[in-house]
Scaffold this active site. Structure first.
Site, PDB file in Angstrom:
ATOM      1  N   LYS A 298       0.819  -1.215   0.000  1.00 53.16           N
ATOM      2  CA  LYS A 298       0.000   0.000   0.000  1.00 53.16           C
ATOM      3  C   LYS A 298       0.858   1.273   0.000  1.00 53.16           C
ATOM      4  O   LYS A 298       2.057   1.231   0.301  1.00 53.16           O
ATOM      5  CB  LYS A 298      -0.923  -0.022   1.228  1.00 53.16           C
TER       6      LYS A 298
ATOM      7  N   PHE B 238     -15.361   3.621   7.223  1.00 53.42           N
ATOM      8  CA  PHE B 238     -13.990   3.948   6.832  1.00 53.42           C
ATOM      9  C   PHE B 238     -13.766   3.937   5.323  1.00 53.42           C
ATOM     10  O   PHE B 238     -12.651   4.189   4.860  1.00 53.42           O
ATOM     11  CB  PHE B 238     -13.001   2.991   7.521  1.00 53.42           C
TER      12      PHE B 238
ATOM     13  N   ARG C  52      -1.730 -14.420   4.409  1.00 58.81           N
ATOM     14  CA  ARG C  52      -2.458 -13.774   5.515  1.00 58.81           C
ATOM     15  C   ARG C  52      -1.659 -13.891   6.808  1.00 58.81           C
ATOM     16  O   ARG C  52      -1.658 -12.989   7.624  1.00 58.81           O
ATOM     17  CB  ARG C  52      -3.849 -14.404   5.702  1.00 58.81           C
TER      18      ARG C  52
ATOM     19  N   THR D  50      -5.361  -7.265  10.689  1.00 59.66           N
ATOM     20  CA  THR D  50      -5.695  -5.965  10.094  1.00 59.66           C
ATOM     21  C   THR D  50      -5.205  -4.819  10.980  1.00 59.66           C
ATOM     22  O   THR D  50      -4.615  -3.847  10.493  1.00 59.66           O
ATOM     23  CB  THR D  50      -7.233  -5.854   9.928  1.00 59.66           C
TER      24      THR D  50
ATOM     25  N   ARG E 208       2.564  -6.378   9.168  1.00 58.89           N
ATOM     26  CA  ARG E 208       1.815  -5.282   9.802  1.00 58.89           C
ATOM     27  C   ARG E 208       2.372  -4.942  11.187  1.00 58.89           C
ATOM     28  O   ARG E 208       2.424  -3.766  11.561  1.00 58.89           O
ATOM     29  CB  ARG E 208       0.327  -5.632   9.841  1.00 58.89           C
TER      30      ARG E 208
ATOM     31  N   ASN F  98      -2.103   0.106   6.753  1.00 53.52           N
ATOM     32  CA  ASN F  98      -1.521  -1.112   7.328  1.00 53.52           C
ATOM     33  C   ASN F  98      -0.661  -1.875   6.324  1.00 53.52           C
ATOM     34  O   ASN F  98      -0.526  -3.090   6.402  1.00 53.52           O
ATOM     35  CB  ASN F  98      -2.620  -1.980   7.962  1.00 53.52           C
TER      36      ASN F  98
ATOM     37  N   HIS G 250      -2.255  -5.451   1.477  1.00 56.19           N
ATOM     38  CA  HIS G 250      -3.526  -6.145   1.273  1.00 56.19           C
ATOM     39  C   HIS G 250      -3.214  -7.564   0.839  1.00 56.19           C
ATOM     40  O   HIS G 250      -2.246  -7.784   0.103  1.00 56.19           O
ATOM     41  CB  HIS G 250      -4.353  -5.455   0.163  1.00 56.19           C
TER      42      HIS G 250
HETATM   43  N1  UDP Z   1      -9.848  -0.795   7.461  1.00 54.75           N
HETATM   44  C1  UDP Z   1      -9.943   0.408   8.138  1.00 54.75           C
HETATM   45  N2  UDP Z   1     -10.621   0.424   9.343  1.00 54.75           N
HETATM   46  C2  UDP Z   1     -11.197  -0.694   9.876  1.00 54.75           C
HETATM   47  C3  UDP Z   1     -11.083  -1.907   9.164  1.00 54.75           C
HETATM   48  C4  UDP Z   1     -10.413  -1.918   7.956  1.00 54.75           C
HETATM   49  O1  UDP Z   1      -9.445   1.442   7.696  1.00 54.75           O
HETATM   50  O2  UDP Z   1     -11.787  -0.622  10.968  1.00 54.75           O
HETATM   51  C5  UDP Z   1      -9.119  -0.817   6.161  1.00 54.75           C
HETATM   52  C6  UDP Z   1      -7.724  -1.442   6.295  1.00 54.75           C
HETATM   53  O3  UDP Z   1      -6.837  -0.753   5.411  1.00 54.75           O
HETATM   54  C7  UDP Z   1      -7.978  -2.859   5.821  1.00 54.75           C
HETATM   55  C8  UDP Z   1      -9.010  -2.629   4.709  1.00 54.75           C
HETATM   56  O4  UDP Z   1      -9.839  -1.602   5.232  1.00 54.75           O
HETATM   57  O5  UDP Z   1      -6.779  -3.478   5.381  1.00 54.75           O
HETATM   58  C9  UDP Z   1      -9.862  -3.832   4.364  1.00 54.75           C
HETATM   59  O6  UDP Z   1     -10.453  -4.324   5.539  1.00 54.75           O
HETATM   60  P1  UDP Z   1     -10.544  -5.893   5.831  1.00 54.75           P
HETATM   61  O7  UDP Z   1     -11.450  -6.069   6.996  1.00 54.75           O
HETATM   62  O8  UDP Z   1     -10.866  -6.618   4.569  1.00 54.75           O
HETATM   63  O9  UDP Z   1      -9.058  -6.252   6.346  1.00 54.75           O
HETATM   64  P2  UDP Z   1      -7.827  -7.032   5.660  1.00 54.75           P
HETATM   65  O10 UDP Z   1      -8.399  -8.175   4.864  1.00 54.75           O
HETATM   66  O11 UDP Z   1      -7.075  -6.030   4.806  1.00 54.75           O
HETATM   67  O12 UDP Z   1      -7.000  -7.503   6.837  1.00 54.75           O
END
Ligand code: UDP
Length: 140
Positions: free
Chosen positions: A11, A59, A87, A93, A104, A114, A117
């Site tokens: 990112k 968000f 993952r 996350t 992360r 973070n 992706h």
């Molecule tokens: N995100 C955020 N606030 C939150 C949860 C998610 O800004 O409370 C953002 C964060 O950049 C995250 C992305 O949204 O990586 C996608 O969220 P997801 O729950 O799919 O998490 P990921 O699969 O990336 O761990």
């Protein structure tokens, strides 16, 4: 376990801090192979479509703007159980909840910025890879 492919994005918060190589090393050390990679700038339209599933979340607008704030590196990672493996290399996350030594835990600035992706299922991996790459761009 079968060989899989997953879509990874380094990112803007991470490209800004010149962390692409260090993050790629963590993927490779975990046994993931980078079989496609390009550095691009996402448009609002692309970032919005990519995160369409989060459209109703509070968000969403901020996430789209953080994903377009600078270049990203989109990549296809291949390996045994690549989706789950990636993952676990990424970590949770929220970096405060991420296991030590994950991408992360080491590099994320916040729950939003973070650093990476990664696809979370075989169906999403296939759709997300097709979102960015033609089959001919993937070279195992
Ligand atoms: N995100 C955020 N606030 C939150 C949860 C998610 O800004 O409370 C953002 C964060 O950049 C995250 C992305 O949204 O990586 C996608 O969220 P997801 O729950 O799919 O998490 P990921 O699969 O990336 O761990």
């Amino acid at each position: 376990m079968a060989t899989e492919r997953t879509l990874s994005i380094i990112k803007p918060d991470a490209t800004r801090r010149n962390l692409t190589g260090r993050i790629n090393a963590l993927f490779e050390e975990a046994g993931l192979r980078i079989v496609a990679q390009k550095r691009i700038r996402l448009s609002d339209l692309q970032a919005g479509a990519f995160y369409e599933v989060h459209k109703e979340r509070p968000f969403y607008a901020s996430l789209v703007s953080s994903m377009t704030a600078g270049p990203v590196v989109v990549q296809v990672l291949e390996g045994e159980g690549a989706i789950l493996k990636n993952r676990s290399v990424m970590g949770a996350t929220d970096p405060k909840k991420a296991e030590p030594n994950t991408v992360r835990a080491q590099f994320a600035e916040s729950i939003e910025a973070n650093s990476v992706h990664g696809s979370d299922s075989p169906e999403n991996a296939a759709a997300e890879i097709a979102f960015f790459f033609a089959g001919t761009e993937i070279l195992p």
